[in-house]
Scaffold this motif. Structure first.
Motif, PDB file in Angstrom:
ATOM      1  N   PHE A  63      -3.279  12.167  36.063  1.00 57.41           N
ATOM      2  CA  PHE A  63      -1.997  12.010  36.215  1.00 57.41           C
ATOM      3  C   PHE A  63      -1.569  12.929  37.751  1.00 57.41           C
ATOM      4  CE2 PHE A  63       1.731  15.190  36.155  1.00 57.41           C
ATOM      5  CZ  PHE A  63       2.660  14.243  36.516  1.00 57.41           C
ATOM      6  N   LEU A  64      -2.378  14.016  37.907  1.00 55.06           N
ATOM      7  CA  LEU A  64      -2.059  14.811  39.079  1.00 55.06           C
ATOM      8  C   LEU A  64      -2.337  13.918  40.200  1.00 55.06           C
ATOM      9  CD1 LEU A  64      -3.287  18.286  37.806  1.00 55.06           C
ATOM     10  CD2 LEU A  64      -0.629  17.689  38.080  1.00 55.06           C
ATOM     11  N   SER A  86       2.582  17.447  53.730  1.00 55.12           N
ATOM     12  CA  SER A  86       2.455  16.946  51.901  1.00 55.12           C
ATOM     13  C   SER A  86       1.866  18.154  51.470  1.00 55.12           C
ATOM     14  CB  SER A  86       1.586  15.659  52.076  1.00 55.12           C
ATOM     15  OG  SER A  86       2.491  14.749  52.144  1.00 55.12           O
ATOM     16  N   LYS A 111      -2.396  20.278  41.150  1.00 58.28           N
ATOM     17  CA  LYS A 111      -1.300  20.737  40.445  1.00 58.28           C
ATOM     18  C   LYS A 111      -0.280  21.307  41.715  1.00 58.28           C
ATOM     19  CE  LYS A 111       0.127  22.386  36.254  1.00 58.28           C
ATOM     20  NZ  LYS A 111      -0.538  22.969  34.949  1.00 58.28           N
ATOM     21  N   GLU A 148      11.901  11.895  37.877  1.00 51.07           N
ATOM     22  CA  GLU A 148      11.473  12.736  38.693  1.00 51.07           C
ATOM     23  C   GLU A 148       9.777  13.186  38.483  1.00 51.07           C
ATOM     24  OE1 GLU A 148      13.764  16.313  39.116  1.00 51.07           O
ATOM     25  OE2 GLU A 148      15.768  15.041  39.588  1.00 51.07           O
ATOM     26  N   PHE A 149       9.592  13.554  37.563  1.00 52.89           N
ATOM     27  CA  PHE A 149       8.326  14.080  37.180  1.00 52.89           C
ATOM     28  C   PHE A 149       7.168  12.999  37.626  1.00 52.89           C
ATOM     29  CE2 PHE A 149       4.947  15.846  34.270  1.00 52.89           C
ATOM     30  CZ  PHE A 149       5.033  17.183  34.632  1.00 52.89           C
ATOM     31  N   LEU A 150       7.549  11.786  36.981  1.00 55.20           N
ATOM     32  CA  LEU A 150       6.452  10.946  37.367  1.00 55.20           C
ATOM     33  C   LEU A 150       6.342  10.188  38.545  1.00 55.20           C
ATOM     34  CD1 LEU A 150       6.414   9.090  33.586  1.00 55.20           C
ATOM     35  CD2 LEU A 150       4.714  10.678  34.559  1.00 55.20           C
ATOM     36  N   SER A 151       7.408  10.449  39.228  1.00 58.05           N
ATOM     37  CA  SER A 151       7.558   9.966  40.752  1.00 58.05           C
ATOM     38  C   SER A 151       7.728   8.315  40.566  1.00 58.05           C
ATOM     39  CB  SER A 151       6.452  10.639  41.832  1.00 58.05           C
ATOM     40  OG  SER A 151       6.672  10.106  42.965  1.00 58.05           O
ATOM     41  N   ALA A 180       3.262  10.184  26.369  1.00 57.37           N
ATOM     42  CA  ALA A 180       2.591  11.487  26.265  1.00 57.37           C
ATOM     43  C   ALA A 180       3.824  12.430  26.286  1.00 57.37           C
ATOM     44  CB  ALA A 180       1.677  11.775  27.275  1.00 57.37           C
ATOM     45  N   LEU A 181       4.645  12.202  27.369  1.00 57.93           N
ATOM     46  CA  LEU A 181       5.861  13.120  27.573  1.00 57.93           C
ATOM     47  C   LEU A 181       6.912  13.189  26.351  1.00 57.93           C
ATOM     48  CD1 LEU A 181       6.382  12.576  31.444  1.00 57.93           C
ATOM     49  CD2 LEU A 181       5.281  14.718  30.307  1.00 57.93           C
ATOM     50  N   ARG A 237       0.114  11.362  40.905  1.00 56.28           N
ATOM     51  CA  ARG A 237       1.516  11.616  41.402  1.00 56.28           C
ATOM     52  C   ARG A 237       1.119  12.124  42.830  1.00 56.28           C
ATOM     53  NH1 ARG A 237       5.704  15.452  42.302  1.00 56.28           N
ATOM     54  NH2 ARG A 237       7.432  15.004  41.196  1.00 56.28           N
ATOM     55  N   ALA A 238       0.131  12.970  43.099  1.00 54.22           N
ATOM     56  CA  ALA A 238      -0.145  13.494  44.555  1.00 54.22           C
ATOM     57  C   ALA A 238      -0.368  12.275  45.458  1.00 54.22           C
ATOM     58  CB  ALA A 238      -1.353  14.139  44.601  1.00 54.22           C
ATOM     59  N   LEU A 243       0.416  16.649  29.864  1.00 60.43           N
ATOM     60  CA  LEU A 243       0.367  15.503  30.872  1.00 60.43           C
ATOM     61  C   LEU A 243       0.057  16.314  32.115  1.00 60.43           C
ATOM     62  CD1 LEU A 243       0.231  12.520  31.177  1.00 60.43           C
ATOM     63  CD2 LEU A 243       2.255  12.845  31.937  1.00 60.43           C
ATOM     64  N   GLU A 273      14.651  12.888  33.840  1.00 60.41           N
ATOM     65  CA  GLU A 273      13.465  13.854  34.262  1.00 60.41           C
ATOM     66  C   GLU A 273      12.378  12.958  34.141  1.00 60.41           C
ATOM     67  OE1 GLU A 273      14.693  18.112  31.959  1.00 60.41           O
ATOM     68  OE2 GLU A 273      14.626  16.228  30.661  1.00 60.41           O
ATOM     69  N   PRO A 312      12.558  14.995  27.065  1.00 61.25           N
ATOM     70  CA  PRO A 312      13.010  14.602  28.382  1.00 61.25           C
ATOM     71  C   PRO A 312      14.015  13.770  28.518  1.00 61.25           C
ATOM     72  CG  PRO A 312      10.695  13.432  28.193  1.00 61.25           C
ATOM     73  CD  PRO A 312      11.112  14.204  26.857  1.00 61.25           C
ATOM     74  N   THR A 313      14.883  13.837  29.576  1.00 61.34           N
ATOM     75  CA  THR A 313      15.836  12.664  29.735  1.00 61.34           C
ATOM     76  C   THR A 313      15.073  11.714  30.632  1.00 61.34           C
ATOM     77  OG1 THR A 313      16.467  13.678  31.679  1.00 61.34           O
ATOM     78  CG2 THR A 313      17.687  14.328  29.841  1.00 61.34           C
ATOM     79  N   ARG A 364      10.735  22.038  33.272  1.00 58.01           N
ATOM     80  CA  ARG A 364      10.289  21.803  31.887  1.00 58.01           C
ATOM     81  C   ARG A 364       8.826  21.130  31.635  1.00 58.01           C
ATOM     82  NH1 ARG A 364      13.770  20.391  27.901  1.00 58.01           N
ATOM     83  NH2 ARG A 364      13.707  18.197  28.919  1.00 58.01           N
ATOM     84  N   LEU A 365       8.913  19.996  32.289  1.00 65.90           N
ATOM     85  CA  LEU A 365       7.844  19.079  31.911  1.00 65.90           C
ATOM     86  C   LEU A 365       6.516  19.671  32.348  1.00 65.90           C
ATOM     87  CD1 LEU A 365       9.249  15.652  32.557  1.00 65.90           C
ATOM     88  CD2 LEU A 365       9.707  17.337  30.638  1.00 65.90           C
ATOM     89  N   TYR A 388       1.357   5.148  29.111  1.00 64.52           N
ATOM     90  CA  TYR A 388       0.915   6.221  28.514  1.00 64.52           C
ATOM     91  C   TYR A 388       1.410   7.819  28.794  1.00 64.52           C
ATOM     92  CZ  TYR A 388      -1.977  10.365  27.948  1.00 64.52           C
ATOM     93  OH  TYR A 388      -2.408  11.665  27.675  1.00 64.52           O
ATOM     94  N   SER A 389       1.749   7.813  30.279  1.00 63.96           N
ATOM     95  CA  SER A 389       2.444   8.740  30.567  1.00 63.96           C
ATOM     96  C   SER A 389       4.104   9.342  30.064  1.00 63.96           C
ATOM     97  CB  SER A 389       2.569   8.911  32.244  1.00 63.96           C
ATOM     98  OG  SER A 389       1.150   8.754  32.674  1.00 63.96           O
ATOM     99  N   MET A 430      12.806  20.680  41.881  1.00 65.24           N
ATOM    100  CA  MET A 430      12.163  20.165  40.757  1.00 65.24           C
ATOM    101  C   MET A 430      12.141  20.944  39.341  1.00 65.24           C
ATOM    102  SD  MET A 430       9.602  18.449  38.720  1.00 65.24           S
ATOM    103  CE  MET A 430       9.317  17.129  40.117  1.00 65.24           C
ATOM    104  N   ASP A 431      12.381  20.201  38.474  1.00 71.57           N
ATOM    105  CA  ASP A 431      12.716  20.900  37.129  1.00 71.57           C
ATOM    106  C   ASP A 431      11.589  21.124  36.404  1.00 71.57           C
ATOM    107  OD1 ASP A 431      13.049  20.701  34.217  1.00 71.57           O
ATOM    108  OD2 ASP A 431      13.654  18.785  34.306  1.00 71.57           O
ATOM    109  N   ALA A 464       0.396  18.177  43.766  1.00 71.63           N
ATOM    110  CA  ALA A 464       1.376  17.285  43.462  1.00 71.63           C
ATOM    111  C   ALA A 464       2.552  17.674  43.285  1.00 71.63           C
ATOM    112  CB  ALA A 464       0.678  16.812  42.192  1.00 71.63           C
ATOM    113  N   PHE A 465       3.008  18.797  43.231  1.00 69.26           N
ATOM    114  CA  PHE A 465       4.298  19.439  43.069  1.00 69.26           C
ATOM    115  C   PHE A 465       4.878  20.314  44.395  1.00 69.26           C
ATOM    116  CE2 PHE A 465       2.861  18.332  38.841  1.00 69.26           C
ATOM    117  CZ  PHE A 465       3.963  17.551  38.321  1.00 69.26           C
ATOM    118  N   THR A 466       4.321  20.172  45.380  1.00 70.07           N
ATOM    119  CA  THR A 466       4.837  20.654  46.716  1.00 70.07           C
ATOM    120  C   THR A 466       5.759  19.757  47.259  1.00 70.07           C
ATOM    121  OG1 THR A 466       2.606  21.851  47.295  1.00 70.07           O
ATOM    122  CG2 THR A 466       4.052  21.173  48.978  1.00 70.07           C
TER     123      THR A 466
END
Lengths: 145, 145
Positions: A16-17, A122, B139, B62-65, B47-48, A20-21, A10, B59, B55-56, A4-5, B43-44, A1-2, B142-144
DNA sequence: TATTGTTATACTCTATAACTATA
DNA sequence: TATAGTTATAGAGTATAACAATA
């Protein structure tokens, strides 16, 4: 995972978290439950029906934060598979108590194991203590208001 | 809220608690954002786009799933309202960088205030320290993976 | 009158596959 | 061959309103 964001504002919003979770977790749990022909929503109803509490459809709707009309469809699906039964309350004949059949209880037990494993997978980035703390805080967050 | 079901095993599953917290939180946030004609998803993205990171679409997905095809629709909606613009990357002409216009940045700033207030309202049962700890643990969760 | 469950309907969100243009 | 974005479509999830039976 990149990453940058992750520096954006956010990434610090609990809303948001949580979203996503939940998206990642539900997708994983749904995939894990697929062999039992269950999804997170139908599993949740089945688990409550098998808990011995015999909830009414109204209670299920409130607890799962779903509309009553969605509970109808979920219970219909489980009932047609012989996993749960509706029992009319003798004192208030408007209410149906939902309880699991023996087959339903057996499937709920299998599913609970799968969901617990999916949860651990997870949340592999968290220690066991962190998972417990998260559980505790989420319980407060989920039932506030 | 009736507490009978809180004694069931389901009430201790992080997957369930996350789903419920998100359902309640998203419904509240969507209602709060309605006057700005935004929802949590749009909104998400906004905001990004307004964060300065440009972001592309890949991106964002991926970030917002979310699936890439969903990002197309969300960016289309924001672009047609003059809130964001697509800029083709000169070095890789397949990629679009998404950035907010001045109007988009202004709306994002308003929306951020609203979302922050909605978050505080949704989590009124938690102390400020508990909210920070929850943010931190989510956090990780959500990003594991 | 108010509530439980039901039916119907429309809308949003999610998942998949195929296509294009670039690399 | 592989990737970013696009289009199309179907299925799951969410929100609302109206109705029957019961309280």
């Amino acid at each position: 995972m990149d990453d940058r964001l992750l520096t954006t504002g956010l990434a610090d919003e609990i809303e948001f978290l949580t979203a996503r979770a939940r998206a990642v977790g539900t997708a994983h749990a749904n995939a894990s439950l697929a062999p039992l022909d269950l999804r997170v929503r139908s599993y949740s109803v089945l688990a409550l029906a098998a808990s011995g509490v015999d909830p009414t459809q109204r209670e299920l709707a409130e607890f799962l934060s779903l509309d009553a009309s969605q509970i109808v469809a979920l219970v219909d699906g489980l009932e047609s598979r012989g996993l749960v039964v509706r029992t009319q309350d003798a004192r208030d004949r408007r209410s149906n108590a939902i309880s699991a059949t023996p087959a339903g209880r057996a499937l709920a037990a299998k599913a609970a194991v799968i969901v617990r494993r999916a949860e651990t997978e997870s949340l592999s980035g968290l220690t066991s203590a962190e998972r417990d703390r998260l559980r505790e805080l989420l319980k407060k967050a989920a039932f506030t208001g």
